[in-house]
Design an enzyme around this catalytic site. Structure first.
Site, PDB file in Angstrom:
ATOM      1  CB  ALA A  94       0.289  54.252  28.633  1.00 39.50           C
ATOM      2  CB  SER A 121       1.402  56.514  24.839  1.00 42.52           C
ATOM      3  OG  SER A 121       2.187  56.503  26.011  1.00 42.52           O
ATOM      4  CD  GLN A 143       3.157  60.679  25.821  1.00 42.83           C
ATOM      5  OE1 GLN A 143       3.116  59.488  25.539  1.00 42.83           O
ATOM      6  NE2 GLN A 143       3.718  61.116  26.935  1.00 42.83           N
ATOM      7  CE1 TYR A 145       3.771  60.518  30.468  1.00 44.81           C
ATOM      8  CE2 TYR A 145       3.502  58.556  29.109  1.00 44.81           C
ATOM      9  CZ  TYR A 145       2.976  59.516  29.953  1.00 44.81           C
ATOM     10  OH  TYR A 145       1.641  59.465  30.282  1.00 44.81           O
ATOM     11  CB  THR A 171       3.558  64.101  28.618  1.00 48.17           C
ATOM     12  OG1 THR A 171       2.613  63.712  27.614  1.00 48.17           O
ATOM     13  CG2 THR A 171       2.865  64.089  29.966  1.00 48.17           C
ATOM     14  CE  LYS A 240      -1.925  64.380  27.132  1.00 47.22           C
ATOM     15  NZ  LYS A 240      -1.886  64.011  28.555  1.00 47.22           N
ATOM     16  CB  SER A 262      -4.260  67.530  29.374  1.00 54.44           C
ATOM     17  OG  SER A 262      -4.413  66.252  29.965  1.00 54.44           O
ATOM     18  CG  HIS A 264      -1.665  62.564  32.905  1.00 55.85           C
ATOM     19  ND1 HIS A 264      -0.517  62.968  32.265  1.00 55.85           N
ATOM     20  CD2 HIS A 264      -1.676  61.220  32.821  1.00 55.85           C
ATOM     21  CE1 HIS A 264       0.148  61.916  31.836  1.00 55.85           C
ATOM     22  NE2 HIS A 264      -0.545  60.830  32.150  1.00 55.85           N
ATOM     23  NE  ARG A 267      -4.038  57.564  33.938  1.00 59.78           N
ATOM     24  CZ  ARG A 267      -4.457  56.302  34.116  1.00 59.78           C
ATOM     25  NH1 ARG A 267      -5.728  56.066  34.385  1.00 59.78           N
ATOM     26  NH2 ARG A 267      -3.623  55.292  34.050  1.00 59.78           N
ATOM     27  CG  ASP A 295      -6.634  65.245  27.469  1.00 55.80           C
ATOM     28  OD1 ASP A 295      -6.571  65.705  28.621  1.00 55.80           O
ATOM     29  OD2 ASP A 295      -5.741  64.503  27.004  1.00 55.80           O
TER      30      ASP A 295
END
Length: 369
Positions: A94, A121, A143, A145, A171, A240, A262, A264, A267, A295
């Site tokens: 992002a 993103s 991607q 959200y 995600t 994801k 992943s 994230h 995070r 990732d």
């Protein structure tokens, strides 16, 4: 420097002389404003999972091979029907305008220059259309959200289809934001509008904290949402944020055409496992039914090699690319990918692996401490 709403953005455009990607962090910290750098670099709580993401690669070792009668290994691969020159891709990251005035547009240019795959993103600083145009025909994923507002979801998906993206990354591990202490210390608020938000409504993200941005995100996500997005777009949906074989099976059962392992980048759920440590179990459950993207913590060519040998088909990076973006724009991004690709080729030669498919079949020693 370019100044927007009092925030200083880099406008550098230059190739970088990179020894290793880890060193880029300190160099980027010197030019990215404190709040922006903290948002990019930081993880959740005391950042244990963030640190473990890179440390976990030490749990496996590459077996050297010598009498293999090979030279000049190739990093070319084909995934999701896309011919790519490298298995290393750009993770959806992002607000890249925090690092550079051209943001995602320069990232797209740099990734295209190395023949890689770009993922942009929902919370990009530049619009879906502008980011796609900057890639000049190179393959990109979008991607999502997922929002509580399905009209907004459909708007984004419509824009992504019009821009010619090749897949949708949904995600699912960010239904609420992680406890990010760095942002709290800096009292960080996004100084630069998020183009996809401002295009749809007056809520452009500027002047808001990460918790406020996530407040509009859907907290309840299920397999039915995967089905709905796949049906609406007729594009492959890659889920994801998978770290559990059970979730991988649920995603595939709902029509997902890709799994993205992943956490994230450390995070979200601090105290959860490093992504590399769960990759083999997820890959075993998936059993080659769909491609796997991986990732979290990737900093070396050997990390890429180990991830591919553990079941990944593509390996994504986030933070190191953003640091390269800040330090050199599109050429800096290109430099980051070229450095990691060069490291990967050395590892491939020394492990006796001519192709990426050979890497996927390579033997690793797993060390239990």
């Amino acid at each position: 420097m370019t100044i927007v709403n009092g925030y200083e953005q880099s406008d550098r455009e230059e190739k970088l002389n990179i020894i290793n990607l880890t060193e880029l962090e300190a160099k980027a910290k010197a030019i990215i404003p404190q709040g922006g750098f903290g948002y990019i670099r930081g993880g959740s709580e005391d950042e244990w999972t963030l640190r473990e993401n890179s440390n976990a690669f030490e749990h496996a070792q590459i077996v050297p091979r010598s009498l293999t009668d090979m030279e000049n290994p190739s990093t070319e691969t084909n995934v999701f029907g896309l011919n790519l020159k490298t298995p290393i891709m750009m993770a959806p990251t992002a607000a890249q305008g925090l690092a550079h005035a051209q943001g995602e547009k320069d990232t797209a240019k740099g990734v295209a220059a190395v023949g890689g795959l770009m993922a942009q993103s929902t919370y990009s600083s530049t619009s879906i259309a502008d980011t796609a145009a900057a890639g000049n025909g190179a393959p990109q994923f979008f991607q999502l959200y997922m929002s509580k507002d399905w009209d907004f979801n459909e708007h984004l998906l419509d824009e992504a289809k019009k821009a010619g993206v090749k897949g949708i990354i949904l995600t699912v591990d960010a239904t609420i934001d992680g406890y990010r202490e760095e942002d709290m210390r800096n009292n960080f608020q996004f100084p630069i509008p998020m183009a996809n938000l401002s295009e749809y409504s007056d809520g452009d993200g500027k002047g808001k904290g990460i918790a406020e941005i996530y407040a509009s995100a859907a907290q309840k996500i299920s397999g039915k949402d995967v089905e709905r997005i796949a049906s609406y777009t007729d594009l492959p949906v890659i889920v994801k944020g998978i770290e559990s074989p059970d979730d991988a099976m649920l995603a595939i059962g709902s029509g997902a055409q890709g799994i993205y392992v992943s956490n994230h980048g450390g995070r979200q759920l601090n105290g959860g496992p490093a992504s590399f440590d769960v990759l083999p179990a997820v890959a075993k459950a998936v059993n080659h039914r769909v491609p796997i993207i991986f990732d979290s913590g990737v900093r070396r060519g050997s990390h890429v090699f180990k991830a591919l040998a553990s079941g990944a088909d593509l390996v994504a990076m986030g933070r190191p690319v953003i640091y390269g973006l800040a330090l050199g724009g599109a050429l800096g991004v290109q430099s980051v990918f070229e450095t990691l690709n060069d490291e990967l080729k050395i590892d491939m030669q020394l492990a006796g692996t001519q192709t990426i498919e050979d890497v996927k079949r390579a033997q690793l020693l797993h060390i239990h401490y």
